[in-house]
Write an enzyme that holds these catalytic residues in place. Structure first.
Site: not given
Ligand code: GLU
Length: 522
Positions: A278-280, A282, A296
């Protein structure tokens, strides 16, 4: 079980019909390009190229609420960067265009009408409050997971429970409604997945999927099936998260009287700690929380990973070339040859950043020195080393290549090839500098001064002689010389390094550094 296909150079035989392979990457552009998305695109591309088929890009942008400006352009540019150029897609015309679903809404409405006429779909007028009330009732009756299907459809506000006249009235008065798929009770749906084998679903697990929303836009399921059929897709290759949609899709194909494409669901990709990527989690690739990686693709591009390494690594996330073939390093063409759906794993893949870094190094090693020279020349100038002769830079690169994990590290690691070192590794100096070191280095300097041909072999010979004459080991000289000449304690083979720097530079540096280092550790 579906008939199994036989592939040849021009497509595949299904029974005795030769079909051209047509596959698609069908992203919903909702922001950044996910590693898993690029893998889906890559596997589709590899499959198409391998079987002489077409790779199609279709933009699934009918969910207006999730739409993000610029996401489509970003996606197309990532595919271009990766070299996964679609044969058809936005911008192409011809029988299958347009490739933006938002430009095909008339078609979906038309096909929905067909379903309504045949009784495979129905109108539903339920308000959100009515649906919530039904959910409450179900909960009270001990069913926390209500499905809008045969269990409750008879008590809801839909055309199945209305007279033709009431329905007409509701439609004429413009009452908001959706169109739902009528999922029959007690049916089984089976798919012979190319990766997972046979998977069976019971219609109990499925709800009467909304096909057309009240804004007239289709949901994913309807648009996806209609387009896969109209675009003559032969193989649907996509992430496992879509497997649960398959029974709805099979029912749609059946209701339209169409043959479904073959299907292959790719294993999920997880963080090293087993969680969903999850991008959250990072901030940046340099400060990853424990057990997490960045999903990403753009972050890896920005960090300076080689394109070929990223593609290579992503290909290995869920696929391998097979028993007896232990190759790990592939470029795109090699992947096209090696790829097959049979070699895609069923079990989830774990993203391993160390392996990507290793592959990056391998891909740098495979790169042509002239191309690296052209790439790195400007970086040297930015770093203030001025104009460096291309052939000298090329020789430095050839020597340093196998030590590079990132091309972006080159200037930092190789600065001493272009300017005398100003700083020296103090820890190494304390360890390597001994009482007789200055004297040994002075003897070595004197001996190389007399050398006519300043080659690695000749320098090595001189060093051995000095060591022998002083009854000591080569190491007593090698480490201090490296430190004096480069400022650091690691680097490429010392004799090649000295040859490349040249006699004059080596002598100058030895003289200067001996004093500085002696003072530093005094
Ligand atoms: N639009 C879906 C996605 O975002 C496509 C899934 C499929 O390939 O059917 O991934």
């Amino acid at each position: 079980m579906a008939e199994s296909p036989f592939f040849c150079d021009h497509g595949y035989f299904l029974g005795d019909v030769l079909k051209t392979v047509r596959v698609r990457f069908a992203p919903s552009p909702t922001g950044f390009v996910h590693i898993g998305g690029l893998r889906t695109a890559l596997y589709n591309y590899l499959f198409a190229r391998k079987h002489g088929g077409a790779f199609i890009l279709r933009i699934e942008d009918t969910d207006r609420e999730r739409f993000v400006d610029g996401a489509t352009e970003n996606l197309i540019s990532v595919l271009e960067w990766a070299g996964l150029i679609p044969d058809e897609g936005p911008g192409s015309d011809g029988a299958f265009a347009p490739y933006f679903q938002s430009q095909r809404t008339g078609l979906y409405q038309e096909y929905t009408r067909q379903l309504l006429e045949s009784g495979a779909a129905y109108y539903a007028f339920d308000t959100p409050q009515e649906i919530e009330a039904a959910r409450q009732r179900a909960r009270q009756a001990g069913n926390p997971f209500m499905k809008y299907n045969f269990t409750i459809r008879h008590e809801m506000n839909n055309s199945l429970n209305m007279t033709a006249q009431a329905l007409q009235q509701a439609l004429d008065s413009g009452k908001p409604h959706v169109i739902r798929l009528l999922v029959p009770e007690g049916r089984k749906f089976e798919v012979a997945d190319e990766i997972r084998g046979p998977v069976v679903f019971d219609s109990r697990e499925i709800d009467d999927q909304v096909l057309l929303k009240s804004d007239g836009f289709p949901t994913y399921h309807l648009a996806n099936v209609v387009d896969d059929h109209l675009m003559e897709i032969t193989h649907v290759i996509r992430g496992e998260e879509w497997l649960s949609s398959v029974p709805k899709h099979l029912l749609l194909y059946e209701s339209f009287g169409w043959t479904p494409p073959r299907m292959a669901h790719l294993p999920l990709i997880f963080n090293p700690d087993g969680s969903k990527m999850s991008k959250r989690d990072i901030q940046s690739l340099d400060e990853l929380p424990d057990g997490k990686v960045d999903p990403d693709v753009a972050s890896y591009i920005r960090k300076g990973y080689e394109k070929t390494a990223i593609i290579n690594y992503i290909a290995l996330l869920g696929w391998n070339p097979g028993e007896g073939d232990d190759r790990q390093v592939f470029d795109l063409d090699e992947l096209v040859h090696a790829f097959s759906l049979e070699r895609v794993n069923k079990s989830a893949a774990i993203f391993d950043l160390k392996k990507l870094q290793w592959l990056n190094k391998e891909h740098i090693l495979r790169r042509d020195t002239a191309a690296l020279t052209a790439q790195l020349q400007p970086a040297l100038q930015v770093a203030g080393y001025g104009e460096v002769a291309d052939d000298y830079l090329a020789r430095v690169i050839a020597l340093m290549k196998e030590r590079l994990y990132f091309t972006g590290d080159f200037v930092k690691l190789a600065g001493y090839f272009f300017a005398d070192p100003l700083a020296f590794d103090e820890g190494a100096a304390r360890k390597r500098w001994q009482a007789d070191t200055n004297d040994l280095l002075a003897q070595f300097a004197g001996a190389i001064h007399r050398l006519e041909s300043f080659t690695a072999a000749a320098i090595e010979e001189v060093l051995r002689q000095v060591a022998e004459a002083n009854n000591t080991s080569g190491g007593k000289l090698i480490h201090p010389i490296r430190l004096a000449v480069t400022g650091v304690s690691v680097g490429p083979g010392l004799f090649e390094l000295l040859e490349l720097l040249g006699k004059e530079t080596v002598l100058r540096r030895l003289k200067k550094s001996m004093e500085i280092i002696a003072k530093m550790i005094a």
